[in-house]
Design a protein around this motif. Structure first.
Motif, short mmCIF file in Angstrom:
data_model
loop_
_atom_site.label_atom_id
_atom_site.label_comp_id
_atom_site.label_asym_id
_atom_site.label_seq_id
_atom_site.Cartn_x
_atom_site.Cartn_y
_atom_site.Cartn_z
N TYR A 176 -51.31 5.93 4.76
CA TYR A 176 -52.65 6.24 4.27
C TYR A 176 -52.73 7.72 3.91
O TYR A 176 -52.32 8.58 4.68
CB TYR A 176 -53.70 5.94 5.34
N THR A 177 -53.25 8.01 2.72
CA THR A 177 -53.38 9.39 2.26
C THR A 177 -54.80 9.63 1.78
O THR A 177 -55.35 8.82 1.03
CB THR A 177 -52.38 9.67 1.11
N ARG A 178 -55.38 10.75 2.19
CA ARG A 178 -56.78 11.03 1.87
C ARG A 178 -56.90 11.58 0.46
O ARG A 178 -56.64 12.76 0.21
CB ARG A 178 -57.34 12.04 2.87
N THR A 179 -57.27 10.72 -0.48
CA THR A 179 -57.41 11.11 -1.88
C THR A 179 -58.59 10.36 -2.49
O THR A 179 -59.09 9.40 -1.91
CB THR A 179 -56.15 10.73 -2.69
N ASP A 191 -58.84 6.05 -3.10
CA ASP A 191 -59.51 4.94 -2.43
C ASP A 191 -60.95 4.78 -2.88
O ASP A 191 -61.54 3.72 -2.69
CB ASP A 191 -59.45 5.12 -0.91
N ASN A 220 -61.25 1.57 5.67
CA ASN A 220 -62.14 2.72 5.49
C ASN A 220 -62.09 3.67 6.68
O ASN A 220 -62.11 4.89 6.53
CB ASN A 220 -63.58 2.24 5.27
N MET A 255 -58.74 5.55 6.54
CA MET A 255 -58.70 6.50 5.44
C MET A 255 -59.41 7.80 5.79
O MET A 255 -59.05 8.88 5.31
CB MET A 255 -59.32 5.90 4.18
N ALA A 256 -60.43 7.70 6.65
CA ALA A 256 -61.20 8.89 7.02
C ALA A 256 -60.35 9.91 7.78
O ALA A 256 -60.66 11.10 7.80
CB ALA A 256 -62.40 8.49 7.87
N ALA A 304 -56.86 10.07 7.30
CA ALA A 304 -55.55 9.91 6.66
C ALA A 304 -54.85 11.24 6.42
O ALA A 304 -55.44 12.32 6.51
CB ALA A 304 -55.72 9.16 5.34
N THR A 305 -53.57 11.16 6.09
CA THR A 305 -52.74 12.32 5.78
C THR A 305 -53.25 13.03 4.53
O THR A 305 -53.70 12.38 3.58
CB THR A 305 -51.28 11.86 5.54
N GLU A 306 -53.16 14.34 4.50
CA GLU A 306 -53.56 15.11 3.33
C GLU A 306 -52.49 15.00 2.23
O GLU A 306 -51.29 14.88 2.52
CB GLU A 306 -53.77 16.58 3.70
#
Length: 285
Positions: free
Chosen positions: A179-182, A185, A210, A213-214, A216-218
């Motif tokens: 999961y990556t925070r972008t 999503d 959800n 994702m909050a 998640a990895t940068e």
């Protein structure tokens, strides 16, 4: 090579998220970077130039690659990042037309870009192609079958291709983030043929995704791994990106299949979803 001793990089899907972070990271490392997006990007303080490119259009792909060759004279690194996510849904909840659309961008986009740069890399006698895959390329997620299928396709394509072009001085690697925070999503494609039988499970999985994702990895974590693969003297075929991706790769390799199956269902809370009538009947037999 440019004056920094690095090369020329072309990064697709570079307007945000992993693509933008990767293009920035490569530019800071000394690459001359061309990023791409489907729509013209507004003027900004980016450390790289942006080109318009639609990876689903052969002419657009050819024009963008031709522009880089005209301006820079070579392409040393292609990062295939362009793609879109699919909101959690049952595999049968997408029409065939939608399935084709998903594959056209996420997989065939990689193939088009690769075909366009390979002749130039072959003439140079060197080049790197790095495809942004996913842990879902080796660990399929329920209610993500179509997206997982595109990432599985990238894994197989990349590994075969690496063997085929290695003696031409070209190497191919896949980066496997979790999961990556972008913004990726926030623009999930919704299934276009939803069925009521999946409604409850779809809601449960969506809620869990959800939540994950909050935290998640940068994107820069993935970008760092792309650079590592790009400059490696002996590149690996696969690079997990981030702590969770490393753990999942290790578990997939060593844990019994039944344990992984149970853990996946528990994490997504699938066993809390009520059985359908046909499921109840099957258990009674």
């Amino acid at each position: 090579m440019n004056k920094h001793g690095m090369g020329v990089a072309l990064v697709t899907g570079a307007s945000s998220g992993i693509g933008e972070a990767t293009a920035e990271w490569l530019a800071k490392a000394g690459y001359t970077v061309f990023g791409t997006s489907r729509k013209a990007a507004p003027a900004s303080q980016r450390a790289f130039e942006m080109l318009v490119l639609d990876v689903t259009d052969d002419e657009s792909v050819g024009a963008a690659v031709g522009e880089v060759m005209r301006r820079a004279g070579r392409i040393d690194l292609l990062v295939n990042n362009a793609g879109f996510g699919v909101a959690p849904a049952g595999a049968e909840e997408s029409s065939i037309a939608q399935v084709q659309s998903i594959f056209d961008t996420n997989f065939l986009g990689v193939v088009r870009m690769t075909r366009a740069v390979l002749p130039h890399m072959r003439r140079q006698g060197s080049g790197r192609i790095i495809n942004i895959g996913s842990v879902l390329g080796f660990l399929p997620m329920p209610y993500g079958a179509l997206y997982c299928a595109t990432k599985h396709a990238i894994e197989g394509y990349s590994e075969s291709l690496d063997h085929e072009v290695r003696n031409q001085g070209i190497r191919v690697s896949v980066i496997e983030p979790a999961y990556t925070r972008t913004p990726f999503d926030a623009n999930f494609l919704e299934a276009d043929a939803k069925l009521d039988v999946y409604r409850e499970a779809r809601a449960v999985v969506s809620k869990r995704v959800n939540a994950v994702m909050a935290a998640a990895t940068e994107p820069h974590v993935v970008a760092e791994v792309v650079l590592k693969a790009a400059v490696a003297a002996q590149p690996k075929r696969r690079y997990p990106a981030g702590g969770l991706a490393h753990r999942l790769q290790w578990l997939r390799r060593l844990a019994p299949a039944s344990m992984m199956d149970a853990a996946l269902r528990k994490d997504l809370q699938l066993d809390t979803v009520p059985l359908t009538r046909s499921g109840e009947q099957a258990l009674q037999k």
